[in-house]
Design a protein around this motif. Structure first.
Motif, PDB file in Angstrom:
ATOM      1  N   GLU A  14       4.840  12.328  19.182  1.00  0.00           N
ATOM      2  CA  GLU A  14       4.709  11.256  20.176  1.00  0.00           C
ATOM      3  C   GLU A  14       4.262  11.809  21.532  1.00  0.00           C
ATOM      4  N   LEU A  15       4.814  12.949  21.919  1.00  0.00           N
ATOM      5  CA  LEU A  15       4.426  13.546  23.188  1.00  0.00           C
ATOM      6  C   LEU A  15       2.971  14.018  23.136  1.00  0.00           C
ATOM      7  N   ALA A  16       2.570  14.606  22.008  1.00  0.00           N
ATOM      8  CA  ALA A  16       1.183  15.041  21.844  1.00  0.00           C
ATOM      9  C   ALA A  16       0.233  13.853  21.908  1.00  0.00           C
ATOM     10  N   ASN A  17       0.632  12.737  21.316  1.00  0.00           N
ATOM     11  CA  ASN A  17      -0.196  11.534  21.338  1.00  0.00           C
ATOM     12  C   ASN A  17      -0.340  10.994  22.760  1.00  0.00           C
ATOM     13  N   SER A  18       0.767  11.014  23.510  1.00  0.00           N
ATOM     14  CA  SER A  18       0.726  10.555  24.898  1.00  0.00           C
ATOM     15  C   SER A  18      -0.190  11.441  25.736  1.00  0.00           C
ATOM     16  N   PHE A  19      -0.097  12.758  25.527  1.00  0.00           N
ATOM     17  CA  PHE A  19      -0.949  13.693  26.262  1.00  0.00           C
ATOM     18  C   PHE A  19      -2.421  13.430  25.943  1.00  0.00           C
ATOM     19  N   TYR A  20      -2.708  13.176  24.672  1.00  0.00           N
ATOM     20  CA  TYR A  20      -4.092  12.890  24.283  1.00  0.00           C
ATOM     21  C   TYR A  20      -4.647  11.693  25.046  1.00  0.00           C
ATOM     22  N   TRP A  21      -3.879  10.597  25.091  1.00  0.00           N
ATOM     23  CA  TRP A  21      -4.371   9.379  25.729  1.00  0.00           C
ATOM     24  C   TRP A  21      -4.521   9.545  27.232  1.00  0.00           C
ATOM     25  N   ILE A  22      -3.668  10.357  27.851  1.00  0.00           N
ATOM     26  CA  ILE A  22      -3.828  10.640  29.278  1.00  0.00           C
ATOM     27  C   ILE A  22      -5.136  11.378  29.524  1.00  0.00           C
ATOM     28  N   VAL A  23      -5.394  12.418  28.719  1.00  0.00           N
ATOM     29  CA  VAL A  23      -6.637  13.182  28.864  1.00  0.00           C
ATOM     30  C   VAL A  23      -7.844  12.290  28.566  1.00  0.00           C
ATOM     31  N   HIS A  24      -7.740  11.508  27.499  1.00  0.00           N
ATOM     32  CA  HIS A  24      -8.841  10.652  27.072  1.00  0.00           C
ATOM     33  C   HIS A  24      -9.196   9.605  28.140  1.00  0.00           C
ATOM     34  N   SER A  25      -8.211   9.179  28.905  1.00  0.00           N
ATOM     35  CA  SER A  25      -8.448   8.131  29.908  1.00  0.00           C
ATOM     36  C   SER A  25      -9.427   8.574  30.988  1.00  0.00           C
ATOM     37  N   PHE A  26      -9.630   9.872  31.154  1.00  0.00           N
ATOM     38  CA  PHE A  26     -10.560  10.373  32.161  1.00  0.00           C
ATOM     39  C   PHE A  26     -11.984  10.509  31.619  1.00  0.00           C
ATOM     40  N   SER A  27     -12.165  10.344  30.314  1.00  0.00           N
ATOM     41  CA  SER A  27     -13.491  10.449  29.717  1.00  0.00           C
ATOM     42  C   SER A  27     -14.332   9.229  30.085  1.00  0.00           C
ATOM     43  N   ASN A  28     -15.642   9.428  30.095  1.00  0.00           N
ATOM     44  CA  ASN A  28     -16.578   8.340  30.362  1.00  0.00           C
ATOM     45  C   ASN A  28     -17.863   8.619  29.601  1.00  0.00           C
ATOM     46  N   PRO A  29     -18.854   7.741  29.648  1.00  0.00           N
ATOM     47  CA  PRO A  29     -20.085   7.962  28.872  1.00  0.00           C
ATOM     48  C   PRO A  29     -20.806   9.265  29.194  1.00  0.00           C
ATOM     49  N   GLU A  30     -20.526   9.846  30.361  1.00  0.00           N
ATOM     50  CA  GLU A  30     -21.241  11.060  30.760  1.00  0.00           C
ATOM     51  C   GLU A  30     -20.482  12.343  30.429  1.00  0.00           C
ATOM     52  N   ILE A  31     -19.158  12.246  30.276  1.00  0.00           N
ATOM     53  CA  ILE A  31     -18.367  13.445  30.001  1.00  0.00           C
ATOM     54  C   ILE A  31     -17.152  13.089  29.161  1.00  0.00           C
ATOM     55  N   VAL A  32     -16.851  13.953  28.188  1.00  0.00           N
ATOM     56  CA  VAL A  32     -15.686  13.754  27.317  1.00  0.00           C
ATOM     57  C   VAL A  32     -14.714  14.906  27.545  1.00  0.00           C
ATOM     58  N   TYR A  33     -13.482  14.569  27.875  1.00  0.00           N
ATOM     59  CA  TYR A  33     -12.454  15.577  28.067  1.00  0.00           C
ATOM     60  C   TYR A  33     -11.724  15.811  26.737  1.00  0.00           C
ATOM     61  N   ALA A  34     -11.650  17.078  26.342  1.00  0.00           N
ATOM     62  CA  ALA A  34     -11.074  17.426  25.038  1.00  0.00           C
ATOM     63  C   ALA A  34      -9.690  18.048  25.203  1.00  0.00           C
ATOM     64  N   PRO A  35      -8.635  17.402  24.712  1.00  0.00           N
ATOM     65  CA  PRO A  35      -7.297  18.006  24.765  1.00  0.00           C
ATOM     66  C   PRO A  35      -7.190  19.163  23.780  1.00  0.00           C
ATOM     67  N   SER A  36      -6.365  20.125  24.105  1.00  0.00           N
ATOM     68  CA  SER A  36      -6.297  21.336  23.287  1.00  0.00           C
ATOM     69  C   SER A  36      -4.894  21.921  23.293  1.00  0.00           C
ATOM     70  N   PHE A  37      -4.567  22.608  22.195  1.00  0.00           N
ATOM     71  CA  PHE A  37      -3.327  23.368  22.088  1.00  0.00           C
ATOM     72  C   PHE A  37      -3.613  24.870  22.136  1.00  0.00           C
ATOM     73  N   HIS A  38      -4.733  25.271  22.714  1.00  0.00           N
ATOM     74  CA  HIS A  38      -5.081  26.684  22.791  1.00  0.00           C
ATOM     75  C   HIS A  38      -4.518  27.294  24.070  1.00  0.00           C
ATOM     76  N   THR A  39      -3.460  28.065  23.943  1.00  0.00           N
ATOM     77  CA  THR A  39      -2.896  28.730  25.114  1.00  0.00           C
ATOM     78  C   THR A  39      -3.433  30.150  25.284  1.00  0.00           C
ATOM     79  N   LEU A  40      -4.154  30.660  24.245  1.00  0.00           N
ATOM     80  CA  LEU A  40      -4.544  32.064  24.232  1.00  0.00           C
ATOM     81  C   LEU A  40      -3.280  32.903  24.486  1.00  0.00           C
ATOM     82  N   ASN A  41      -3.328  33.812  25.471  1.00  0.00           N
ATOM     83  CA  ASN A  41      -2.114  34.577  25.799  1.00  0.00           C
ATOM     84  C   ASN A  41      -1.507  34.134  27.130  1.00  0.00           C
ATOM     85  N   VAL A  42      -2.060  33.072  27.701  1.00  0.00           N
ATOM     86  CA  VAL A  42      -1.637  32.671  29.041  1.00  0.00           C
ATOM     87  C   VAL A  42      -0.267  32.002  29.039  1.00  0.00           C
TER      88      VAL A  42
END
Length: 239
Positions: free
Chosen positions: A68-96
Motif C-alpha cells: 500500500e505504501l509503495a502504491n501511494s508513493f507511485y501515485w505521488i511520483v506519477h502525479s508530476f508526470s505530463n505529456p512532455e516528461i514521465v517520472y519513473a519511481p524506483s527501488f534502486h538505492t545502489l549503495n546510497v
C-alpha cells in the motif's frame, strides 16, 4: 525518483498500528520519545517493536503495508508526470542506503540510529528470517509494473551450496517463481559472509573478488569499509 527507506517506513507503520492502536500497549508519544533517544532505556519497547511481523517473511499483514505504501508513493511520483516528461519511481538505492541511513535517527521498525536503510526492494538485515522463498513472496506483493525505474531484489547464495544438480534446480525454481509472481529484477551473489571477511583481512589474496551491487558489479576490495561491512551483514542473512 528513488524510494529510500520505504520498507523501513512500512514496517514502522505496522508497529504503530499494532502496538498503539490494536494492542494499546504504548502511546504514539512513547514510541517517538524512545526512538528520539535511540531506544536507550527502552529495551522492552524495542523488543516489542522487533517482534511485530516484518516485510520479507511472507507475512500478509506486513506485506500489505509495504504494498500500500509503495502504491501511494507511485501515485505521488506519477502525479508530476505530463505529456512532455514521465517520472519513473524506483527501488534502486545502489549503495546510497548506507550513507542515507547515517543521516537518520532510530526508526520505529526497530532500526537503530545511523544504521543503513533497507536496500533496494529488500529489507533490513535481521528482519527477514524465513529464507528466500518468503522474501520473494513479500517482494512480489508490490506491484512492480509501476516501478519501471528499477526494483532490484538482492539475494545471496553460498556457492558451495549450489554445487549439486538438485541445488541448482532449487535456485532456478526460486528465480522463476519470483518472475511468475510478478517480480521483475533479482540480483544474486554467489558468496558467503566468511569469504568477504577473509577478503578484508587479506585483500591481496582476493583482488579479483567481484560482488553485485545494484545494476552493476564491482571489485569487493574497491568498496569502502562501510559498504563491505554492510554486505557481510546482508550476506549473513542470505540477502
Amino acid at each position: 525518483v528513488e524510494a529510500f527507506g520505504l520498507i523501513n517506513a512500512s514496517d514502522a507503520l505496522l508497529a504503530i498500528d499494532t502496538l498503539v492502536f490494536k494492542e494499546k500497549k504504548y502511546t504514539m508519544a512513547d514510541l517517538v520519545c524512545a526512538a528520539a533517544v535511540n531506544f536507550k532505556g527502552h529495551d522492552t519497547l524495542l523488543k516489542d517493536i522487533r517482534n511485530v511481523p516484518k516485510y520479507g517473511n511472507g507475512n500478509l499483514e506486513a506485506d500489505k503495508f509495504a504494498a500500500e505504501l509503495a502504491n501511494s508513493f507511485y501515485w505521488i511520483v506519477h502525479s508530476f508526470s505530463n505529456p512532455e516528461i514521465v517520472y519513473a519511481p524506483s527501488f534502486h538505492t545502489l549503495n546510497v542506503h548506507i550513507p542515507a541511513g547515517k543521516k537518520y535517527g532510530a526508526s520505529l521498525d526497530g532500526r537503530l540510529s545511523g544504521e543503513p536503510l533497507a536496500k533496494n526492494i529488500g529489507t533490513t538485515p535481521g528482519m527477514a528470517l524465513k529464507g528466500h522463498t518468503s522474501l520473494i513472496k513479500s517482494a512480489a506483493t508490490i506491484d512492480q509494473s509501476k516501478y519501471f525505474g528499477g526494483q532490484a531484489l538482492d539475494i545471496s547464495i553460498d556457492a558451495a551450496l549450489a554445487g549439486s544438480t538438485d541445488s541448482k534446480r532449487k535456485i532456478q525454481a526460486l528465480v522463476r517463481t519470483y518472475f511468475e509472481l510478478g517480480g521483475l529484477q533479482i540480483q544474486v551473489n554467489g558468496l558467503n559472509a566468511e569469504t568477504l571477511k577473509a577478503a578484508i583481512a587479506e585483500p591481496d589474496k582476493y583482488r579479483d573478488l567481484i560482488v553485485r551491487i545494484a545494476g552493476y558489479s564491482a571489485y569487493f576490495n574497491h568498496l569502502g569499509i562501510d559498504t563491505q561491512q554492510e554486505m557481510i551483514r546482508r550476506f549473513s542473512y542470505g540477502m
